[in-house]
Design a protein around this motif. Structure first.
Motif, PDB file in Angstrom:
ATOM      1  N   ALA A  24      49.700 -84.341  16.710  1.00  0.00           N
ATOM      2  CA  ALA A  24      48.693 -85.332  17.087  1.00  0.00           C
ATOM      3  C   ALA A  24      49.039 -86.001  18.410  1.00  0.00           C
ATOM      4  O   ALA A  24      48.175 -86.246  19.262  1.00  0.00           O
ATOM      5  CB  ALA A  24      48.554 -86.375  15.983  1.00  0.00           C
ATOM      6  N   TRP A  25      50.321 -86.299  18.603  1.00  0.00           N
ATOM      7  CA  TRP A  25      50.768 -86.923  19.852  1.00  0.00           C
ATOM      8  C   TRP A  25      50.517 -85.998  21.043  1.00  0.00           C
ATOM      9  O   TRP A  25      50.019 -86.419  22.072  1.00  0.00           O
ATOM     10  CB  TRP A  25      52.246 -87.274  19.735  1.00  0.00           C
ATOM     11  CG  TRP A  25      52.808 -87.869  21.019  1.00  0.00           C
ATOM     12  CD1 TRP A  25      53.385 -87.209  22.046  1.00  0.00           C
ATOM     13  CD2 TRP A  25      52.797 -89.244  21.383  1.00  0.00           C
ATOM     14  NE1 TRP A  25      53.753 -88.068  23.033  1.00  0.00           N
ATOM     15  CE2 TRP A  25      53.397 -89.339  22.655  1.00  0.00           C
ATOM     16  CE3 TRP A  25      52.353 -90.409  20.739  1.00  0.00           C
ATOM     17  CZ2 TRP A  25      53.569 -90.556  23.310  1.00  0.00           C
ATOM     18  CZ3 TRP A  25      52.528 -91.596  21.401  1.00  0.00           C
ATOM     19  CH2 TRP A  25      53.120 -91.672  22.674  1.00  0.00           C
ATOM     20  N   ARG A  26      50.902 -84.719  20.866  1.00  0.00           N
ATOM     21  CA  ARG A  26      50.710 -83.775  21.960  1.00  0.00           C
ATOM     22  C   ARG A  26      49.217 -83.597  22.277  1.00  0.00           C
ATOM     23  O   ARG A  26      48.820 -83.487  23.437  1.00  0.00           O
ATOM     24  CB  ARG A  26      51.355 -82.437  21.611  1.00  0.00           C
ATOM     25  CG  ARG A  26      52.882 -82.458  21.647  1.00  0.00           C
ATOM     26  CD  ARG A  26      53.443 -81.046  21.624  1.00  0.00           C
ATOM     27  NE  ARG A  26      53.133 -80.376  20.357  1.00  0.00           N
ATOM     28  CZ  ARG A  26      53.901 -80.427  19.275  1.00  0.00           C
ATOM     29  NH1 ARG A  26      55.018 -81.142  19.303  1.00  0.00           N
ATOM     30  NH2 ARG A  26      53.552 -79.787  18.178  1.00  0.00           N
ATOM     31  N   SER A  27      48.378 -83.560  21.246  1.00  0.00           N
ATOM     32  CA  SER A  27      46.936 -83.428  21.468  1.00  0.00           C
ATOM     33  C   SER A  27      46.383 -84.632  22.229  1.00  0.00           C
ATOM     34  O   SER A  27      45.587 -84.481  23.158  1.00  0.00           O
ATOM     35  CB  SER A  27      46.223 -83.277  20.122  1.00  0.00           C
ATOM     36  OG  SER A  27      44.817 -83.244  20.302  1.00  0.00           O
ATOM     37  N   CYS A  28      46.824 -85.833  21.816  1.00  0.00           N
ATOM     38  CA  CYS A  28      46.373 -87.043  22.509  1.00  0.00           C
ATOM     39  C   CYS A  28      46.833 -87.046  23.960  1.00  0.00           C
ATOM     40  O   CYS A  28      46.071 -87.411  24.856  1.00  0.00           O
ATOM     41  CB  CYS A  28      46.904 -88.277  21.767  1.00  0.00           C
ATOM     42  SG  CYS A  28      46.355 -89.852  22.488  1.00  0.00           S
ATOM     43  N   TYR A  29      48.062 -86.596  24.194  1.00  0.00           N
ATOM     44  CA  TYR A  29      48.600 -86.595  25.561  1.00  0.00           C
ATOM     45  C   TYR A  29      47.806 -85.621  26.442  1.00  0.00           C
ATOM     46  O   TYR A  29      47.493 -85.917  27.590  1.00  0.00           O
ATOM     47  CB  TYR A  29      50.075 -86.212  25.520  1.00  0.00           C
ATOM     48  CG  TYR A  29      50.753 -86.303  26.870  1.00  0.00           C
ATOM     49  CD1 TYR A  29      51.208 -87.527  27.349  1.00  0.00           C
ATOM     50  CD2 TYR A  29      50.910 -85.168  27.668  1.00  0.00           C
ATOM     51  CE1 TYR A  29      51.819 -87.616  28.588  1.00  0.00           C
ATOM     52  CE2 TYR A  29      51.510 -85.252  28.902  1.00  0.00           C
ATOM     53  CZ  TYR A  29      51.961 -86.473  29.368  1.00  0.00           C
ATOM     54  OH  TYR A  29      52.569 -86.556  30.594  1.00  0.00           O
ATOM     55  N   ARG A  30      47.501 -84.429  25.871  1.00  0.00           N
ATOM     56  CA  ARG A  30      46.728 -83.446  26.648  1.00  0.00           C
ATOM     57  C   ARG A  30      45.350 -84.001  27.017  1.00  0.00           C
ATOM     58  O   ARG A  30      44.858 -83.823  28.120  1.00  0.00           O
ATOM     59  CB  ARG A  30      46.586 -82.151  25.849  1.00  0.00           C
ATOM     60  CG  ARG A  30      47.847 -81.308  25.802  1.00  0.00           C
ATOM     61  CD  ARG A  30      47.530 -79.900  25.317  1.00  0.00           C
ATOM     62  NE  ARG A  30      46.917 -79.902  23.982  1.00  0.00           N
ATOM     63  CZ  ARG A  30      47.599 -79.857  22.848  1.00  0.00           C
ATOM     64  NH1 ARG A  30      48.938 -79.820  22.877  1.00  0.00           N
ATOM     65  NH2 ARG A  30      46.981 -79.842  21.688  1.00  0.00           N
ATOM     66  N   LYS A  31      44.716 -84.675  26.075  1.00  0.00           N
ATOM     67  CA  LYS A  31      43.386 -85.237  26.349  1.00  0.00           C
ATOM     68  C   LYS A  31      43.459 -86.346  27.390  1.00  0.00           C
ATOM     69  O   LYS A  31      42.577 -86.468  28.250  1.00  0.00           O
ATOM     70  CB  LYS A  31      42.782 -85.769  25.054  1.00  0.00           C
ATOM     71  CG  LYS A  31      42.414 -84.665  24.072  1.00  0.00           C
ATOM     72  CD  LYS A  31      41.837 -85.224  22.787  1.00  0.00           C
ATOM     73  CE  LYS A  31      41.469 -84.099  21.822  1.00  0.00           C
ATOM     74  NZ  LYS A  31      40.925 -84.613  20.554  1.00  0.00           N
ATOM     75  N   LEU A  32      44.531 -87.144  27.347  1.00  0.00           N
ATOM     76  CA  LEU A  32      44.691 -88.180  28.369  1.00  0.00           C
ATOM     77  C   LEU A  32      44.927 -87.564  29.743  1.00  0.00           C
ATOM     78  O   LEU A  32      44.438 -88.074  30.760  1.00  0.00           O
ATOM     79  CB  LEU A  32      45.845 -89.112  27.995  1.00  0.00           C
ATOM     80  CG  LEU A  32      45.526 -90.216  26.986  1.00  0.00           C
ATOM     81  CD1 LEU A  32      46.806 -90.920  26.542  1.00  0.00           C
ATOM     82  CD2 LEU A  32      44.565 -91.219  27.589  1.00  0.00           C
ATOM     83  N   GLU A  33      45.689 -86.489  29.790  1.00  0.00           N
ATOM     84  CA  GLU A  33      45.928 -85.820  31.073  1.00  0.00           C
ATOM     85  C   GLU A  33      44.627 -85.247  31.627  1.00  0.00           C
ATOM     86  O   GLU A  33      44.350 -85.333  32.826  1.00  0.00           O
ATOM     87  CB  GLU A  33      46.970 -84.702  30.898  1.00  0.00           C
ATOM     88  CG  GLU A  33      48.396 -85.198  30.862  1.00  0.00           C
ATOM     89  CD  GLU A  33      48.765 -85.910  32.152  1.00  0.00           C
ATOM     90  OE1 GLU A  33      48.549 -85.346  33.242  1.00  0.00           O
ATOM     91  OE2 GLU A  33      49.250 -87.053  32.066  1.00  0.00           O
ATOM     92  N   ALA A  34      43.815 -84.654  30.722  1.00  0.00           N
ATOM     93  CA  ALA A  34      42.525 -84.137  31.177  1.00  0.00           C
ATOM     94  C   ALA A  34      41.637 -85.273  31.672  1.00  0.00           C
ATOM     95  O   ALA A  34      40.934 -85.147  32.687  1.00  0.00           O
ATOM     96  CB  ALA A  34      41.837 -83.379  30.030  1.00  0.00           C
TER      97      ALA A  34
END
Length: 368
Positions: A24-34
């Motif tokens: 979940a953390w990695r998914s949130c981080y990827r979306k923030l980067e996008a």
């Protein structure tokens, strides 16, 4: 023992897998980067790095420089406050404009303008009636409320009587009509992205747009007036069209000049006005300008205005001489039916021998 194992298995089923939190953390981080990449060109929004380890990145918005970067909810509240303040100011300004424009003073001003319009058209038609063509053809102008606007007729009729003489119901009709015109100005401003809707009021409240102006035609003093529409216009020869359509223009110029002093010039400038017109129609056309007592200046390729209907005219013929720079203006005079070349005084009989060498625009003229 078995019950303990069963409780452990049940608890394990209830508790999340530790790996789910990482995913979940990695998914949130990827979306923030996008989101960060998408907001890079935007100066008013961005993704803020965490201030310490373990904290999550934050989306921030710059809604107002004085407030600085804020979280989206706070920025939304600030923008909502600004919108409410602008709406209150807009409503106050709108009410002030409405009070001014819907008051009796402005409406009486519209009445004065319509009265002036009526007098002007009467004067123009009087001039037209007294100056028919040589063949007895005549034209006149008519004006009426725009038939495409169902309220224009009632409003124009009311304004011709004066606002204070109207019943309260008819006063309200006028005010409602003007209010709709103001609303239309606001709508046009919104569609066009204009910052100030009042700029559109000039067009919305222009009384001339509430009127329809048409041209009527009578082919003889005993004939009835008919609309001079495209069919009637197309049936006329080129010369007749020139004369008939020039009449209302000349009459309007006369009415305008009559408002000036008696010694004021009454100038009308025409460019190639009679090209392709036969001599009889030319004579009628020029005689019309004389009858209207207008001071006419005409430019044409081969028109000399030597017509019996013209008492006097000065003509300047522009002439070129091969090999010489410049253009000569050779004057002629038509007066009392006589055509005279006007001699120019020559101060130096040998001027042509002392001409300087041509340069500039005429350096290569006629060099072939």
């Amino acid at each position: 023992m078995e019950s303990a194992r069963e409780s452990t298995r049940a608890a394990r089923r209830e508790l999340p897998d530790p790996g789910d939190e990482d995913r979940a953390w990695r998914s949130c981080y990827r979306k923030l980067e996008a989101l960060r990449q998408g907001l890079l060109p935007d100066r008013d929004a961005g993704v803020q790095e965490p201030e310490h380890d373990g904290a999550i990145q934050r989306v921030v918005v710059l809604a107002d420089n004085t407030a600085g970067w804020q979280a989206p909810p706070a920025a939304a509240d600030l923008l909502a406050d600004q919108v409410r303040a602008q709406e209150n100011a807009f409503d106050s300004e709108q009410q002030r404009v409405l009070t001014t424009l819907l008051g009796s003073a402005f409406i009486e001003h519209l009445k004065d303008r319509l009265d002036y319009t009526a007098r002007t058209f009467t004067d123009i038609n009087d001039q037209l009636a007294s100056h028919p063509t040589r063949h007895g053809n005549a034209v006149r102008l008519t004006w009426e409320p725009d038939p495409t606007d169902p309220d224009a007729g009632a409003v124009v009729d009311a304004l011709t009587q004066g606002y204070r003489l109207l019943s309260p119901a008819r006063q309200e009709t006028v005010r409602s009509f003007l209010a709709r015109k103001i609303d239309a100005a606001r709508a046009d401003a919104a569609v066009g992205g204009s910052a100030d809707w009042r700029e559109h009021l000039t067009t919305a409240l222009d009384y001339r747009g509430w009127l329809k102006i048409s041209l009527r035609y009578r082919p003889g003093s005993t004939s009835r007036w008919v609309s001079f529409d495209a069919a009637k216009h197309g049936a006329k020869s080129g010369g007749e069209k020139v004369v008939l359509l020039s009449q209302p223009l000349f009459a309007a110029a006369v009415v305008a000049y009559n408002a000036a002093g008696g010694r004021a010039p009454r100038c009308v400038w025409l460019d190639e006005a009679m090209t392709g017109v036969d001599e009889e129609i030319k004579a009628s056309f020029m005689g019309l300008t004389v009858a209207f007592d207008l001071d006419v200046m005409l430019t044409a390729h081969d028109e000399w205005c030597k017509s019996p209907t013209v008492p006097a005219v000065a003509v300047y013929d522009l002439a070129r001489h091969r090999g010489l720079p410049g253009v000569d203006a050779v004057p002629y005079l038509w007066c009392g039916g006589e055509w005279t070349a006007v001699a120019l005084p020559i101060s130096n009989a040998h001027a042509d021998e002392t001409l300087p060498a041509a340069d500039g625009l005429f350096a290569e003229v006629d060099s072939e």
